[in-house]
Every structure is written in C-alpha cells, then in structure tokens.
Write a protein that holds these residues in place. Structure first.
Motif, mmCIF file in Angstrom:
data_model
loop_
_atom_site.group_PDB
_atom_site.id
_atom_site.type_symbol
_atom_site.label_atom_id
_atom_site.label_comp_id
_atom_site.label_asym_id
_atom_site.label_seq_id
_atom_site.Cartn_x
_atom_site.Cartn_y
_atom_site.Cartn_z
ATOM 1 N N GLU A 443 0.866 -1.186 0.000
ATOM 2 C CA GLU A 443 0.000 0.000 0.000
ATOM 3 C C GLU A 443 0.903 1.236 0.000
ATOM 4 O OE1 GLU A 443 -3.133 -0.333 -0.312
ATOM 5 O OE2 GLU A 443 -3.566 -2.369 0.426
ATOM 6 N N ARG A 444 0.370 2.342 -0.494
ATOM 7 C CA ARG A 444 1.132 3.597 -0.510
ATOM 8 C C ARG A 444 0.422 4.637 0.356
ATOM 9 N NH1 ARG A 444 4.280 5.095 -5.439
ATOM 10 N NH2 ARG A 444 3.412 7.153 -4.939
ATOM 11 N N TRP A 445 1.205 5.541 0.916
ATOM 12 C CA TRP A 445 0.678 6.602 1.794
ATOM 13 C C TRP A 445 -0.381 7.439 1.064
ATOM 14 C CZ3 TRP A 445 0.836 7.073 6.808
ATOM 15 C CH2 TRP A 445 0.598 8.299 7.423
ATOM 16 N N ASP A 446 -0.216 7.586 -0.285
ATOM 17 C CA ASP A 446 -1.175 8.418 -1.039
ATOM 18 C C ASP A 446 -2.377 7.618 -1.564
ATOM 19 O OD1 ASP A 446 -0.047 6.902 -3.031
ATOM 20 O OD2 ASP A 446 0.939 8.577 -4.056
ATOM 21 N N GLY A 447 -2.480 6.342 -1.196
ATOM 22 C CA GLY A 447 -3.638 5.546 -1.593
ATOM 23 C C GLY A 447 -3.503 4.897 -2.965
ATOM 24 N N GLN A 448 -2.338 5.026 -3.610
ATOM 25 C CA GLN A 448 -2.168 4.493 -4.972
ATOM 26 C C GLN A 448 -1.564 3.083 -4.969
ATOM 27 O OE1 GLN A 448 -3.245 6.353 -7.702
ATOM 28 N NE2 GLN A 448 -4.034 7.545 -5.984
ATOM 29 N N GLY A 449 -1.461 2.487 -3.803
ATOM 30 C CA GLY A 449 -0.849 1.153 -3.722
ATOM 31 C C GLY A 449 -1.872 0.036 -3.926
ATOM 32 N N TYR A 450 -1.486 -1.179 -3.554
ATOM 33 C CA TYR A 450 -2.394 -2.330 -3.727
ATOM 34 C C TYR A 450 -2.185 -3.287 -2.558
ATOM 35 C CZ TYR A 450 1.827 -4.697 -5.542
ATOM 36 O OH TYR A 450 3.081 -5.236 -5.694
ATOM 37 N N PRO A 451 -3.127 -4.214 -2.281
ATOM 38 C CA PRO A 451 -4.338 -4.504 -3.057
ATOM 39 C C PRO A 451 -5.570 -3.709 -2.605
ATOM 40 C CG PRO A 451 -4.063 -6.185 -1.381
ATOM 41 C CD PRO A 451 -2.909 -5.234 -1.219
ATOM 42 N N ASP A 452 -5.524 -3.055 -1.424
ATOM 43 C CA ASP A 452 -6.752 -2.457 -0.866
ATOM 44 C C ASP A 452 -6.830 -0.940 -1.061
ATOM 45 O OD1 ASP A 452 -7.685 -4.947 0.138
ATOM 46 O OD2 ASP A 452 -6.277 -4.782 1.811
ATOM 47 N N HIS A 453 -5.798 -0.358 -1.666
ATOM 48 C CA HIS A 453 -5.765 1.100 -1.911
ATOM 49 C C HIS A 453 -6.011 1.888 -0.616
ATOM 50 C CE1 HIS A 453 -5.792 -0.196 -6.034
ATOM 51 N NE2 HIS A 453 -6.965 -0.781 -5.873
ATOM 52 N N ASP A 489 22.059 7.091 -1.483
ATOM 53 C CA ASP A 489 21.072 7.278 -2.555
ATOM 54 C C ASP A 489 19.722 6.663 -2.159
ATOM 55 O OD1 ASP A 489 23.191 8.381 -3.808
ATOM 56 O OD2 ASP A 489 23.219 6.995 -5.530
ATOM 57 N N CYS A 490 19.837 5.520 -1.481
ATOM 58 C CA CYS A 490 18.583 4.875 -1.034
ATOM 59 C C CYS A 490 17.829 5.821 -0.096
ATOM 60 C CB CYS A 490 18.880 3.571 -0.305
ATOM 61 S SG CYS A 490 19.659 2.334 -1.328
ATOM 62 N N MET A 491 18.573 6.442 0.824
ATOM 63 C CA MET A 491 17.962 7.381 1.768
ATOM 64 C C MET A 491 17.299 8.529 1.008
ATOM 65 S SD MET A 491 18.359 6.275 4.729
ATOM 66 C CE MET A 491 19.294 4.984 5.494
ATOM 67 N N GLN A 492 18.014 8.980 0.002
ATOM 68 C CA GLN A 492 17.504 10.082 -0.818
ATOM 69 C C GLN A 492 16.157 9.688 -1.443
ATOM 70 O OE1 GLN A 492 19.031 12.940 -0.937
ATOM 71 N NE2 GLN A 492 17.547 13.881 -2.321
ATOM 72 N N GLU A 493 16.119 8.433 -1.951
ATOM 73 C CA GLU A 493 14.886 7.956 -2.600
ATOM 74 C C GLU A 493 13.748 7.833 -1.576
ATOM 75 O OE1 GLU A 493 14.212 7.440 -5.856
ATOM 76 O OE2 GLU A 493 16.175 8.387 -6.128
ATOM 77 N N LEU A 494 14.102 7.338 -0.399
ATOM 78 C CA LEU A 494 13.069 7.212 0.644
ATOM 79 C C LEU A 494 12.509 8.591 0.976
ATOM 80 C CD1 LEU A 494 14.534 4.624 3.235
ATOM 81 C CD2 LEU A 494 12.777 4.235 1.497
ATOM 82 N N ARG A 495 13.416 9.565 1.085
ATOM 83 C CA ARG A 495 12.984 10.925 1.402
ATOM 84 C C ARG A 495 12.052 11.464 0.336
ATOM 85 N NH1 ARG A 495 17.867 13.015 2.392
ATOM 86 N NH2 ARG A 495 17.945 12.371 4.555
ATOM 87 N N LYS A 496 12.391 11.140 -0.922
ATOM 88 C CA LYS A 496 11.541 11.606 -2.038
ATOM 89 C C LYS A 496 10.129 11.008 -1.939
ATOM 90 C CE LYS A 496 14.827 11.980 -5.819
ATOM 91 N NZ LYS A 496 15.199 11.296 -7.061
ATOM 92 N N GLY A 497 10.086 9.771 -1.434
ATOM 93 C CA GLY A 497 8.781 9.076 -1.362
ATOM 94 C C GLY A 497 7.964 9.457 -0.139
ATOM 95 N N CYS A 498 8.521 10.333 0.722
ATOM 96 C CA CYS A 498 7.800 10.750 1.944
ATOM 97 C C CYS A 498 6.472 11.395 1.588
ATOM 98 C CB CYS A 498 8.642 11.786 2.684
ATOM 99 S SG CYS A 498 9.460 11.110 4.093
ATOM 100 N N GLY A 499 5.409 10.947 2.187
ATOM 101 C CA GLY A 499 4.100 11.578 1.977
ATOM 102 C C GLY A 499 3.413 11.138 0.704
ATOM 103 N N THR A 500 4.139 10.442 -0.196
ATOM 104 C CA THR A 500 3.465 9.887 -1.383
ATOM 105 C C THR A 500 3.459 8.376 -1.270
ATOM 106 O OG1 THR A 500 5.570 10.027 -2.566
ATOM 107 C CG2 THR A 500 3.968 11.799 -2.947
ATOM 108 N N GLN A 501 4.685 7.795 -1.289
ATOM 109 C CA GLN A 501 4.738 6.335 -1.159
ATOM 110 C C GLN A 501 4.798 5.902 0.316
ATOM 111 O OE1 GLN A 501 7.758 4.519 -3.562
ATOM 112 N NE2 GLN A 501 7.247 2.439 -2.921
ATOM 113 N N PHE A 502 5.545 6.667 1.114
ATOM 114 C CA PHE A 502 5.829 6.208 2.487
ATOM 115 C C PHE A 502 5.266 7.133 3.568
ATOM 116 C CE2 PHE A 502 9.648 5.077 -0.141
ATOM 117 C CZ PHE A 502 9.334 3.733 -0.293
#
Ligand SMILES: [Fe+2]
Length: 516
Positions: A443-453, A489-502
C-alpha cells in the motif's frame, strides 16, 4: 334486663356471626347451656361445648374456632393450659377466660398468653355481647394484620428469590464471559493480562498479580499485574517448602504490593483466603505452574465463597488455555519455520533476491524497535515479516525473474502476491496485525498502492514499516538490470517518497536506523 339483638349492633353483623365458630369449655353444664342459648340467640350457629380442658384441647386439635370461652378452673387441664395451647397453634383464635374468682396474678398471666377477654361469673349476657363486639373488631384487625403480615412475607420471599436469581444470572454471565473470552485469546501475553484483569473485575478487587514458578523452583516471577504499585518488571517472591512439602509464600512481597499484614503466610497448593488476600494455584497437567494473587476487595469486604468459586473456575479454564496456547505456539512456530525455509529456497534460486526477506525483517525490526513498538508487536513482526512475499510462490518465475520492463498484464500477476500470501498463511490463524504485513506491504501513503488502496493512517503500522524496509533493501541490493544503490542514494529515494509512497514518520526513523 333487655337483651339487645345482633341486628342493632354494627360490630355484630348477622352475616359475620353466622359463620363464626365458637367452643365453650366449662365443667358446669348450666354455663355451657345458657351461654350456647345466648350465642344462638344473637345469630351464632356453630357452637361446640366440652366439659373440661382436655376435651377442649382435643377438640382444638380436630377443629379451629374463632372464639373459645374457657373456664379457668376445670378438671385435668385448666383454662390457662387451654389458652397456652390455643396461642401456640391457633394464633387467630380469641380466648375468653371465665372465672368466678379473678386474681390480679391470673389476669396478668392470662393476658401474657394472649387472652382476649375476661368474664367474671356470674356474668350478664350484656357483658358477653359487649365483649363479643369488641373482640369482633379486634378479630377483624388481627385478620387484616395477619393478611398484611403474610403479604409482607411473600413480598420478602419474592425479593429474596429475585436477589438469588440476579446473583445466579450474574455468576452465569461471568462464567460465560470467561469461557467466551478465553476461546478468543491465542497469545500467552494476552492471556496472562486477561487473567489478572478478569480476576480483579469479577471479585471487585483492586489488585491482582499472576506469578509463575522459575525453573529453579524457589521463586515466583510476576508476569502480569493489575493495580500493583511500584516497580513491576522483574518482580519476584521467594517461597519456602514446609516439612509436608507444601509451598508457602510469606515473602514481604505480600505486604509491599498487596497491603497484607507482615505475618501473612499463603499456602500455594490450594485456593486460600487469608488476611484480605486470595491465592489460587495454577496447575498444568497436575504440575504447579504458577499462582494468581488477588487482594484489596473494594469496600474493605472479605473475599467470599462466590469469589472463590469464580476464581477457581477461571484458574481451571485458563490453565487449559495456557496449555493449548503452548501447543498451538509450537505448531505455529513449526509451520512458520516451514514457510520461512520455503521462502529461503525460492530466494536462493534468484541470486539477486537471496536473503532479501531476512534483511527486510531485520530492517523492519530495527525501525519498529526505534519507534517504541511493544514487545508483543516486535515478536509478531519478527515472525511474520520473513513471509511478507510468500505469495510470490504463486507468481510465474518467468515474470518474477524477468530482467526487463514488465507488461501491464505481467505486473497484474505480481500485484496478486499479497493476497496469494494471505491465502497461503491462512491455516496459521494469524491475527489482523500479523496478516497486514503480508497483505498491505505494497500500500502507498497516497492511496495508490495495492491490493486495498488504503491511504495514510488506514494502512496498519507494521505494513507501513515493512514497506519502507522492503523498498530500502530492494534499492540497496543488486538487481539483474542494475547495481545496488549506495545507502545514501537509497535514503535520498526514501525521502523523495515521503508523503506519497511512504509514511513520513517511518522514513524519519529509517533515516536514523538504516544509515548506520
Ligand atoms: Fe512484496
């Protein structure tokens, strides 16, 4: 003297007089005869005469009478003897003592035994009539009083029955709740906490503590408590064994934590109530396992037999649950171990995903610990995180290991793995929190994940933690199509995903925990 007829007196109604039953006891036949005639004259039809006290008593054993005219001095039994008999067995009857020689002592004694009136021989019929009028009024009052008394007794009886009924319903409800609740608990920690809470609640007690014997069998170790003051973690009590082999707890633990007097000695091999305390042994397969202590009943009352009954029931049922959970835990651990080795075998086939699940488990556990998740939650995570991708068993290897970009259809196969995973682990009886790790780790923090959105805080916390750990390891490991990204770089990516993916709060902790 003119005799007044019954019709002229409001107290002597003909309808009442007709049904009156009168016994006359006198050894002078003339008295019996003239008194009978007079009573018939005023409307009384049921009249029996006897010639002495013994006959009077015999007659009173056979029949009841409203009025008993009894001569004081008679052969065999006196009028007072008859009076005593009547007051014992016919409390609603009225006794009129007849005597030619009344003394104050006789009058007092007769009144003491409940005589209704005195007639001094020779008496006038007018005196008899006045006496009857007065006694009829008293008789009605006595009957009314008796009726009220009976009603009051019945009411009291009904109230007592209601009270008993309520008590039994309360007891049955408690017993039912115990059985029902125990059937729903499948973790030891939850069970011990339930035992102390239920024990305190059912017995209106402020304090309860569940203790188990340590392996050396010289200490009791507290593992769950309700209402105890002071430090609890690692709390122990020492017991001694007497010459008969009975374990006795007399540690100052009882005075410090239960307010018991310092001389309190509690035998541990049987249910015991002493000094405001109740101790209940827990045996598993007839071997001592632990003891439940309950204290400080509200209202400074003492524990009673009903408390003892409830706690005994709780101890017996809970001991069975402890045993069942131990068996279930072994079975569950064995099934989880089997599934973990299956996951390892699958990961071993792909050099790029080897040990992925165990690393994700380690990262997730470190994050959860830093987030102050409690011990029980950490245990759940540790046991189920290695299985988060078990559903990939159901996805074609060609799709899983495809080095290039996936088609939409291929990706839809991948997206099925959380639900396939939930189906695979269904025999384990995992709870919602545990299942969420498998079902919702994409699932994603912004509701765009799966399976239950799910979105934001709808996503269970362990699934949010696992999502971050999973993404970190995926980026931090070599893949067929790219090399592992450096941690920074991984940390950077996680930071980018804050509030959208994570979940931003999880990423913040991960930054701290995974950067080292
Ligand atoms: Fe996954």
């Amino acid at each position: 003297m003119q005799i007044q007829t019954a019709q002229e007196s409001p107290a002597l109604k003909p309808a009442d007089l007709e049904s009156l039953r009168v016994l006359i006891a006198d050894d002078e036949p003339i008295i019996c005869k003239t008194l009978s005639l007079f009573l018939r004259h005023i409307g009384i039809n049921i009249i029996q005469t006897v010639s002495d006290g013994s006959y009077a008593v015999e007659e009173l054993c056979r029949n009841s009478y409203d009025y008993v005219f009894v001569d004081l001095m008679m052969p065999r039994l006196t009028g007072l003897d008859v009076l005593k008999k009547v007051s014992e067995s016919h409390p609603l009857s009225n006794v009129i003592i007849m005597t030619g020689f009344p003394s104050m002592d006789t009058v007092i004694e007769a009144m003491h035994y409940g005589a209704s009136d005195f007639l001094v021989k020779p008496f006038r019929f007018e005196d008899v009539k006045i006496g009857l009028e007065r006694m009829q009024t008293i008789r009605r009052l006595k009957e009314k009083n008796w009726q009220l008394h009976e009603e009051l007794n019945k009411k009291k009886e009904v109230e007592e029955l209601n009270y008993e009924l309520e008590k039994r319903i309360r007891l049955q409800t408690i017993l039912y709740n115990i059985v029902d609740s125990l059937s729903k608990i499948n973790r030891s920690e939850s069970l011990y906490h339930y035992i102390v809470r239920k024990a305190a609640d059912s017995c209106n007690a402020r304090r309860a503590c569940f203790m188990i014997y340590d392996q050396g069998n010289s200490h009791l170790l507290a593992i769950a408590q309700e209402g105890l003051t002071g430090r609890f973690t690692g709390l122990q009590a020492v017991f001694r064994t007497d010459s008969e082999g009975t374990r006795i707890l007399e540690d100052d633990f009882l005075s410090r934590h239960f307010g018991a007097s310092s001389d309190t000695a509690l035998p541990l091999n049987r249910i015991t109530r002493v000094n405001g305390l109740m101790g209940v042994p827990f045996n598993i397969r007839n071997e001592p396992f632990g003891v439940l202590l309950i204290g400080e009943k509200t209202g400074r009352e003492s524990f009673d037999t009903e408390d003892e009954f409830i706690i005994k029931f709780l101890a017996e049922k809970a001991a069975l649950s402890i045993e069942n959970i131990a068996l279930y835990d072994n079975l569950k651990e064995s099934l989880i171990a089997t599934l973990k080795s299956l996951v390892s075998a699958i990961e071993a086939k792909d050099p790029y995903t080897q040990q992925h699940s165990s690393r994700v488990t380690e990262y997730a556990s470190r994050i959860a610990m830093k987030m102050n998740c409690d011990h029980e939650v950490l245990q759940k995570l540790a046991s189920v995180a290695p299985l988060h991708d078990i559903g990939k068993i159901g996805v074609n290897d060609a799709i899983l290991n495809k080095p290039g970009r996936l088609t939409q259809e291929e990706f839809s196969h991948i997206m099925a793995h959380p639900l396939i995973g939930v189906n695979i682990v269904s025999p384990l009886g995992l709870d919602e929190e545990e299942l969420s790790v498998i079902r919702n780790h994409h699932e994603r923090w912004d509701g765009q994940g799966y399976p239950d959105h799910l979105r934001g805080s709808q996503i269970p916390m362990l699934a949010r933690i696992l999502a971050v750990a999973d993404a970190f390891d995926a980026m931090n490991s070599d893949r067929a199509y790219r090399k592992a990204l450096p941690s920074s770089d991984c940390m950077q990516e996680l930071r980018k995903g804050c509030g959208t993916q994570f979940d931003p709060s999880v990423v913040e902790v991960a930054m701290d925990v995974l950067s080292t």
